[in-house]
Design a protein around this motif. Sequence first.
Motif, PDB file in Angstrom:
ATOM      1  N   GLN A   1      -4.779   3.748  -0.014  1.00 52.67           N
ATOM      2  CA  GLN A   1      -4.083   5.030  -0.110  1.00 52.67           C
ATOM      3  C   GLN A   1      -4.649   5.878  -1.235  1.00 52.67           C
TER       4      GLN A   1
ATOM      5  N   THR B   1       2.043   6.785   1.445  1.00 54.60           N
ATOM      6  CA  THR B   1       1.758   7.241   0.081  1.00 54.60           C
ATOM      7  C   THR B   1       2.303   6.295  -0.991  1.00 54.60           C
TER       8      THR B   1
ATOM      9  N   ALA C   1      -6.827  11.268   3.054  1.00 49.76           N
ATOM     10  CA  ALA C   1      -5.468  11.478   3.497  1.00 49.76           C
ATOM     11  C   ALA C   1      -5.397  11.624   4.967  1.00 49.76           C
TER      12      ALA C   1
END
Length: 364
Positions: free
Chosen positions: A127, A102, A8
């Motif tokens: 992702q 996202t 992330a």
Amino acid sequence: MSLRTAPARRAAAAVVAATALALTVAACGGTTKKSTDNAANSSGPKSSASANPSAATKKGLTIAYLPKQVNNPYFTISDNGGKKAVEALGEKYKEVGTSSGTDTAGQVSYVNTLTQQQVNAIAVSAQDPGALCTALNQARKNGVKVVTYDSDTNATCRDLFISQASAEDLGRTEVQLMAKQIGGKGQIAILSAAQTATNQNTWIGFMKDELKKPEYKDIQLVKVAYGNDDAQTSFQQTQGLLQQYPNLKGIISPTTVGIKAAAQYLSGSKYKGKVQLTGLGTPNDMRAYVNNGTVQAFELWDPAKLGALAGYAAVALASGQITGASGETFTAGDLGSFTVGQDSTVVLGKPTVFDKNNIGQFNF
């Protein structure tokens, strides 16, 4: 880009914030570790062809880049690096992607579209490690080569992963930077992200191992603190470390959020210039603190070189010069020669160190 644990990335925070800068720098976080859940997905197609390192580079190839997020400063830099590399080889470059970091369904849709368009290779910053697997393996069955960069998928879903730097290099070089800054002597602390962060703990493990070397006998690691990749918590943890250890000489923060928060605290305190700070951060987040003397040097990788290496690797795959097997080598222009390692991973190299002499040259 908060070098937290997972792939992330946020953006605005610093190299350590490579996670907070509108960068959504999913780049920093969790991408240097091996792909997790290698066996989580069914095995993807295995190439039966053997590599021909002397094969000519094919011309007219289309190499498509699918970053985690388009119009993200970090990926703009990395993908422009890829564009230069691909076009220097005489191939066609294109970039597609979602505006959200996202939107995994959006990434899947783009993979399917690129497969239908019969591109020769896709360079993707995933992702999610597993969400793209079905689409990517379908692309591979249709002859599309798949390279992941910055953020990996499961190893069964791609041909190569281009990793920013090794976990060992990231851990050891941060100790080396700190030792230089404090003259090889004194108490130091580590300001990490979450206590359960896999990548952070791996890097810290290498830091502790590096500190066992004789040259660091006068350096004492007094505490590992956790800021949970939260700016306010990290700020408070920095304050707490300095109150608890009044003789502290330095802090290593291998998280973009943490290093920026620590720099903010130090820059407005009596400890500015007296307690050294290094770690992983982005130039844009850390520039002011380097220029005002709060931070001497910190590190990260050069995203333009990462994107370029992905492009060279994609062309080599599409040209049959490599297949992604361990031990194969290929040349990546001015970046030099690279060898494919375990789990079909290629490591860009040691991190780039940013200081007052070069930080003005970078914008991410």
